[in-house]
Design a protein around this motif. Sequence first.
Motif, PDB file in Angstrom:
ATOM      1  N   LEU A  27      76.083  -5.742  -4.165  1.00 39.45           N
ATOM      2  CA  LEU A  27      75.325  -6.795  -3.475  1.00 39.45           C
ATOM      3  C   LEU A  27      74.146  -6.249  -2.671  1.00 39.45           C
ATOM      4  CD1 LEU A  27      78.044  -9.357  -2.371  1.00 39.45           C
ATOM      5  CD2 LEU A  27      76.275  -9.632  -4.110  1.00 39.45           C
ATOM      6  N   PRO A  28      74.301  -5.166  -1.922  1.00 39.00           N
ATOM      7  CA  PRO A  28      73.123  -4.638  -1.213  1.00 39.00           C
ATOM      8  C   PRO A  28      71.976  -4.264  -2.162  1.00 39.00           C
ATOM      9  CG  PRO A  28      75.117  -3.703  -0.288  1.00 39.00           C
ATOM     10  CD  PRO A  28      75.527  -4.443  -1.538  1.00 39.00           C
ATOM     11  N   ARG A  29      72.296  -3.758  -3.335  1.00 40.27           N
ATOM     12  CA  ARG A  29      71.263  -3.425  -4.318  1.00 40.27           C
ATOM     13  C   ARG A  29      70.597  -4.691  -4.854  1.00 40.27           C
ATOM     14  NH1 ARG A  29      73.419   1.417  -8.155  1.00 40.27           N
ATOM     15  NH2 ARG A  29      74.535   2.597  -6.570  1.00 40.27           N
ATOM     16  N   LEU A  30      71.423  -5.693  -5.170  1.00 38.78           N
ATOM     17  CA  LEU A  30      70.876  -6.942  -5.700  1.00 38.78           C
ATOM     18  C   LEU A  30      69.932  -7.607  -4.700  1.00 38.78           C
ATOM     19  CD1 LEU A  30      73.981  -8.489  -7.473  1.00 38.78           C
ATOM     20  CD2 LEU A  30      71.789  -7.926  -8.543  1.00 38.78           C
ATOM     21  N   ARG A  31      70.312  -7.603  -3.439  1.00 33.33           N
ATOM     22  CA  ARG A  31      69.495  -8.264  -2.407  1.00 33.33           C
ATOM     23  C   ARG A  31      68.100  -7.675  -2.290  1.00 33.33           C
ATOM     24  NH1 ARG A  31      74.753  -8.357   0.866  1.00 33.33           N
ATOM     25  NH2 ARG A  31      75.480 -10.487   0.501  1.00 33.33           N
ATOM     26  N   GLN A  33      66.321  -6.777  -4.885  1.00 30.38           N
ATOM     27  CA  GLN A  33      65.592  -7.048  -6.119  1.00 30.38           C
ATOM     28  C   GLN A  33      64.701  -8.278  -5.989  1.00 30.38           C
ATOM     29  OE1 GLN A  33      65.842  -4.789  -8.829  1.00 30.38           O
ATOM     30  NE2 GLN A  33      66.746  -3.806  -7.035  1.00 30.38           N
ATOM     31  N   THR A  34      63.484  -8.159  -6.471  1.00 31.91           N
ATOM     32  CA  THR A  34      62.552  -9.281  -6.487  1.00 31.91           C
ATOM     33  C   THR A  34      63.128 -10.413  -7.322  1.00 31.91           C
ATOM     34  OG1 THR A  34      60.678  -7.790  -6.283  1.00 31.91           O
ATOM     35  CG2 THR A  34      60.216  -9.997  -7.138  1.00 31.91           C
ATOM     36  N   GLY A  35      63.142 -11.607  -6.748  1.00 33.05           N
ATOM     37  CA  GLY A  35      63.586 -12.784  -7.473  1.00 33.05           C
ATOM     38  C   GLY A  35      65.072 -13.055  -7.443  1.00 33.05           C
ATOM     39  N   PHE A  36      65.863 -12.152  -6.860  1.00 36.95           N
ATOM     40  CA  PHE A  36      67.301 -12.382  -6.778  1.00 36.95           C
ATOM     41  C   PHE A  36      67.572 -13.522  -5.807  1.00 36.95           C
ATOM     42  CE2 PHE A  36      71.291 -11.603  -4.449  1.00 36.95           C
ATOM     43  CZ  PHE A  36      72.181 -11.760  -5.492  1.00 36.95           C
ATOM     44  N   ALA A  37      68.448 -14.462  -6.211  1.00 44.42           N
ATOM     45  CA  ALA A  37      68.758 -15.619  -5.371  1.00 44.42           C
ATOM     46  C   ALA A  37      70.193 -15.606  -4.859  1.00 44.42           C
ATOM     47  CB  ALA A  37      68.499 -16.920  -6.131  1.00 44.42           C
ATOM     48  N   ASP A  38      71.164 -15.308  -5.731  1.00 47.43           N
ATOM     49  CA  ASP A  38      72.566 -15.390  -5.313  1.00 47.43           C
ATOM     50  C   ASP A  38      73.450 -14.705  -6.345  1.00 47.43           C
ATOM     51  OD1 ASP A  38      74.720 -16.078  -3.729  1.00 47.43           O
ATOM     52  OD2 ASP A  38      74.733 -18.185  -4.295  1.00 47.43           O
ATOM     53  N   LYS A  59      63.412 -15.516 -15.349  1.00 45.29           N
ATOM     54  CA  LYS A  59      64.024 -14.631 -16.341  1.00 45.29           C
ATOM     55  C   LYS A  59      63.420 -13.231 -16.282  1.00 45.29           C
ATOM     56  CE  LYS A  59      64.941 -14.178 -21.300  1.00 45.29           C
ATOM     57  NZ  LYS A  59      64.620 -12.762 -21.386  1.00 45.29           N
ATOM     58  N   GLU A  60      62.120 -13.147 -16.049  1.00 49.47           N
ATOM     59  CA  GLU A  60      61.450 -11.844 -16.010  1.00 49.47           C
ATOM     60  C   GLU A  60      62.031 -10.939 -14.923  1.00 49.47           C
ATOM     61  OE1 GLU A  60      59.043 -14.785 -18.048  1.00 49.47           O
ATOM     62  OE2 GLU A  60      59.869 -14.806 -16.025  1.00 49.47           O
ATOM     63  N   ASN A  61      62.385 -11.507 -13.770  1.00 43.83           N
ATOM     64  CA  ASN A  61      62.984 -10.701 -12.695  1.00 43.83           C
ATOM     65  C   ASN A  61      64.385 -10.238 -13.074  1.00 43.83           C
ATOM     66  OD1 ASN A  61      60.762 -10.788 -10.940  1.00 43.83           O
ATOM     67  ND2 ASN A  61      61.348 -12.806 -10.233  1.00 43.83           N
ATOM     68  N   ALA A  62      65.154 -11.103 -13.730  1.00 40.85           N
ATOM     69  CA  ALA A  62      66.485 -10.705 -14.206  1.00 40.85           C
ATOM     70  C   ALA A  62      66.363  -9.604 -15.260  1.00 40.85           C
ATOM     71  CB  ALA A  62      67.232 -11.916 -14.768  1.00 40.85           C
ATOM     72  N   ASP A  63      65.359  -9.711 -16.121  1.00 41.36           N
ATOM     73  CA  ASP A  63      65.143  -8.685 -17.143  1.00 41.36           C
ATOM     74  C   ASP A  63      64.767  -7.343 -16.521  1.00 41.36           C
ATOM     75  OD1 ASP A  63      65.705 -10.550 -19.113  1.00 41.36           O
ATOM     76  OD2 ASP A  63      63.587 -10.897 -19.625  1.00 41.36           O
ATOM     77  N   THR A  64      63.956  -7.378 -15.481  1.00 41.58           N
ATOM     78  CA  THR A  64      63.593  -6.137 -14.782  1.00 41.58           C
ATOM     79  C   THR A  64      64.829  -5.491 -14.188  1.00 41.58           C
ATOM     80  OG1 THR A  64      61.377  -6.947 -14.309  1.00 41.58           O
ATOM     81  CG2 THR A  64      62.193  -5.171 -12.902  1.00 41.58           C
ATOM     82  N   TYR A  65      65.674  -6.294 -13.536  1.00 46.97           N
ATOM     83  CA  TYR A  65      66.934  -5.788 -12.993  1.00 46.97           C
ATOM     84  C   TYR A  65      67.791  -5.186 -14.102  1.00 46.97           C
ATOM     85  CZ  TYR A  65      71.841  -6.049 -11.737  1.00 46.97           C
ATOM     86  OH  TYR A  65      73.168  -5.758 -11.586  1.00 46.97           O
ATOM     87  N   SER A  66      67.917  -5.896 -15.216  1.00 47.43           N
ATOM     88  CA  SER A  66      68.737  -5.417 -16.336  1.00 47.43           C
ATOM     89  C   SER A  66      68.263  -4.060 -16.832  1.00 47.43           C
ATOM     90  CB  SER A  66      68.694  -6.408 -17.500  1.00 47.43           C
ATOM     91  OG  SER A  66      69.317  -7.604 -17.154  1.00 47.43           O
ATOM     92  N   ARG A  67      66.999  -3.887 -16.887  1.00 49.18           N
ATOM     93  CA  ARG A  67      66.414  -2.657 -17.402  1.00 49.18           C
ATOM     94  C   ARG A  67      66.464  -1.516 -16.385  1.00 49.18           C
ATOM     95  NH1 ARG A  67      61.798  -4.677 -18.273  1.00 49.18           N
ATOM     96  NH2 ARG A  67      60.888  -4.003 -16.316  1.00 49.18           N
TER      97      ARG A  67
END
Length: 96
Positions: A27-31, A33-38, A59-67
């Motif tokens: 969770l601290p890492r996710l928070r 990330q650009t565009g992370f909501a919940d 979707k682009e922000n989720a894709d960046t996180y995934s990568r």
Amino acid sequence: MYAREVSMHLKGNVGAEFTRTIEKDILPRLRKQTGFADELTFLNPNGKDAVAISLWDRKENADTYSRDLYPQVLTSLAKVVEGTPEVQGYEVANST
């Protein structure tokens, strides 16, 4: 809004450790990330299955996180997850 669903099988009797790993490491890492909501994390009462759903503004922000970050998250989860988690992506149709 976009959602990532991650389904995983847990190693035996690691529910509490899984929950701690999500809270203290992921969770601290996710928070950050650009565009992370919940993030919603579900643990099956059998203690063997879990689902994590992250919500993103695009979707682009989720894709960046995934990568960029998700491979590190998988490394953190390796001690409690059996096998490779299954990832699905969804466009959010409704939300309150």
